[in-house]
Structure formats: C-alpha cells, structure tokens
Design a protein around this motif. Sequence first.
Motif, PDB file in Angstrom:
ATOM      1  N   VAL A  81     -17.147  -3.561  -8.595  1.00 29.69           N
ATOM      2  CA  VAL A  81     -15.811  -4.083  -8.292  1.00 29.69           C
ATOM      3  C   VAL A  81     -14.754  -3.082  -8.774  1.00 29.69           C
ATOM      4  O   VAL A  81     -13.801  -2.764  -8.050  1.00 29.69           O
ATOM      5  N   LEU A  82     -14.945  -2.571  -9.992  1.00 29.42           N
ATOM      6  CA  LEU A  82     -13.972  -1.618 -10.547  1.00 29.42           C
ATOM      7  C   LEU A  82     -13.918  -0.330  -9.727  1.00 29.42           C
ATOM      8  O   LEU A  82     -12.852   0.210  -9.471  1.00 29.42           O
ATOM      9  N   ALA A  83     -15.121   0.149  -9.324  1.00 30.16           N
ATOM     10  CA  ALA A  83     -15.177   1.393  -8.550  1.00 30.16           C
ATOM     11  C   ALA A  83     -14.442   1.219  -7.224  1.00 30.16           C
ATOM     12  O   ALA A  83     -13.671   2.081  -6.805  1.00 30.16           O
ATOM     13  N   VAL A  84     -14.668   0.068  -6.579  1.00 25.05           N
ATOM     14  CA  VAL A  84     -14.009  -0.187  -5.296  1.00 25.05           C
ATOM     15  C   VAL A  84     -12.499  -0.283  -5.493  1.00 25.05           C
ATOM     16  O   VAL A  84     -11.710   0.289  -4.728  1.00 25.05           O
ATOM     17  N   ALA A  85     -12.086  -0.972  -6.564  1.00 20.96           N
ATOM     18  CA  ALA A  85     -10.656  -1.116  -6.834  1.00 20.96           C
ATOM     19  C   ALA A  85     -10.018   0.250  -7.095  1.00 20.96           C
ATOM     20  O   ALA A  85      -8.926   0.557  -6.598  1.00 20.96           O
ATOM     21  N   THR A  86     -10.708   1.093  -7.859  1.00 24.16           N
ATOM     22  CA  THR A  86     -10.181   2.428  -8.168  1.00 24.16           C
ATOM     23  C   THR A  86     -10.057   3.263  -6.897  1.00 24.16           C
ATOM     24  O   THR A  86      -9.041   3.919  -6.668  1.00 24.16           O
ATOM     25  N   ALA A  87     -11.100   3.202  -6.064  1.00 26.21           N
ATOM     26  CA  ALA A  87     -11.068   3.966  -4.809  1.00 26.21           C
ATOM     27  C   ALA A  87      -9.920   3.477  -3.934  1.00 26.21           C
ATOM     28  O   ALA A  87      -9.190   4.271  -3.336  1.00 26.21           O
ATOM     29  N   GLY A  88      -9.727   2.162  -3.905  1.00 29.18           N
ATOM     30  CA  GLY A  88      -8.656   1.579  -3.094  1.00 29.18           C
ATOM     31  C   GLY A  88      -7.297   2.046  -3.572  1.00 29.18           C
ATOM     32  O   GLY A  88      -6.443   2.440  -2.782  1.00 29.18           O
ATOM     33  N   LEU A  89      -7.125   2.039  -4.894  1.00 28.48           N
ATOM     34  CA  LEU A  89      -5.837   2.469  -5.456  1.00 28.48           C
ATOM     35  C   LEU A  89      -5.593   3.946  -5.191  1.00 28.48           C
ATOM     36  O   LEU A  89      -4.489   4.349  -4.844  1.00 28.48           O
ATOM     37  N   ALA A  90      -6.660   4.746  -5.350  1.00 28.72           N
ATOM     38  CA  ALA A  90      -6.531   6.192  -5.115  1.00 28.72           C
ATOM     39  C   ALA A  90      -6.154   6.444  -3.665  1.00 28.72           C
ATOM     40  O   ALA A  90      -5.282   7.254  -3.361  1.00 28.72           O
ATOM     41  N   TRP A  91      -6.805   5.704  -2.767  1.00 23.62           N
ATOM     42  CA  TRP A  91      -6.514   5.863  -1.342  1.00 23.62           C
ATOM     43  C   TRP A  91      -5.047   5.533  -1.076  1.00 23.62           C
ATOM     44  O   TRP A  91      -4.325   6.276  -0.434  1.00 23.62           O
TER      45      TRP A  91
END
Length: 154
Positions: free
Chosen positions: A11-21
């Motif tokens: 969940v954290l990895a997906v959230a981080t990727a989303g924010l970075a995007w």
Amino acid sequence: MCRFCWFLSIVLAVATAGLAWKFILSGETVVASDGRTAIVLEAGERDLVLTEMRAFLEAAQKILDASVRGDVTAVAEAARAVGRAAAGPVPGSLVGKLPLGFKQLGFATHDGFDRLAMDVEALGDTAEVPERLAQLMNNCVGCHAAFRLEVGER
Ligand code: HEC
C-alpha cells in the motif's frame, strides 16, 4: 514478514509511486477548451508564472536591440536577467502542479539564456546573437502551443 506487513508495504509503495507520479510527472492539469494542456493554478501562482513570462519577453526585446547595436555587455546582462540564477525560487507547491514537460522546457529556456550570455562574452561579438535567440525562442513557441494556465480550485 507478517502478511499484514507485506500488505502495508505494498500500500505504501503504491501511494509513494502515485505521489511521485502526481508531483514529478503529471502536475495539476486538465484538457483545455482549445486542446492544449491547461495547468490549474491558484491566482497568485499564475501571476508568478506570467511575471516570469513578461521578463522573458522583455529580455528577448533587449537582447535583439543590444545585438543590433553590437553591445556585448548589454546582451549578456539582458540574457542573465532571465538565466537560471535570476529565475528566483519557485515554491514547492507550484513545482508540484507543473507537469514534467513544462518544467523541462522552462529550465532549458533559462539555461539557454545563461549559455547565450556566456557565449556572447566569450566571442566578444553579437553577430550570432539574433540566430541564437531565434533558436531559443522555439522553446517559447513550443511551450505556448502545448500549455496554458487556468485558475481554479481542485
Ligand atoms: C515552459 C513553458 C513556457 C516557456 C518555455 C515559455 N512560456 Fe511564455 N507562457 C507559458 C504559458 C503556459 C503562458 C500562459 C498562456 C495561456 O494561459 O494562454 C505563457 C504566457 C506568456 C506571456 C503572457 C504574459 C501575461 O502577462 O499574460 C508572455 C509575454 C510570454 N509567455 C512570453 C514568453 C517568451 C518570450 C518566452 C521565451 C523566451 C516564453 N514565454 C517561454 C509557458 C511558457
């Protein structure tokens, strides 16, 4: 690792990727009525970008004028005024709303003016300045064709 920890990590990895995007690549954009990409900003942020734009236009006029007069110092001064160092600090909240393509073109334009200043000083001659400016202004044309600014709360 426990199953829940795995779940949490994903969940954290997906959230981080989303924010970075969102922050680095896409910015805060919608498709505008004329087909360009509209960057949605607050009124003050739009004012800041447009102030920088008018500085670009003023610099281009001064550079052309000084190059016709063969004034190396004035060309370099006008170009440096819109170089990377002079660009001033851009608030992080604004950087996050600008799409990657816009930021790249923006930086490339500031850098182009810095290089123009350096080269005209090194050469001690303004003969090549109009051609260089014309080339650099392809960035203005390209960016304006692709982007516009809109004020809005999103
Ligand atoms: C990275 C993108 C980008 C680059 C590079 C760029 N512009 Fe702009 N500029 C814009 C956008 C977006 C607007 C707003 C246009 C709109 O909303 O229709 C704008 C608006 C302007 C305006 C209107 C200012 C106002 O007060 O309304 C001027 C003048 C201008 N640009 C000049 C330039 C010049 C000259 C250059 C090149 C030396 C340049 N710009 C390079 C993106 C860019």
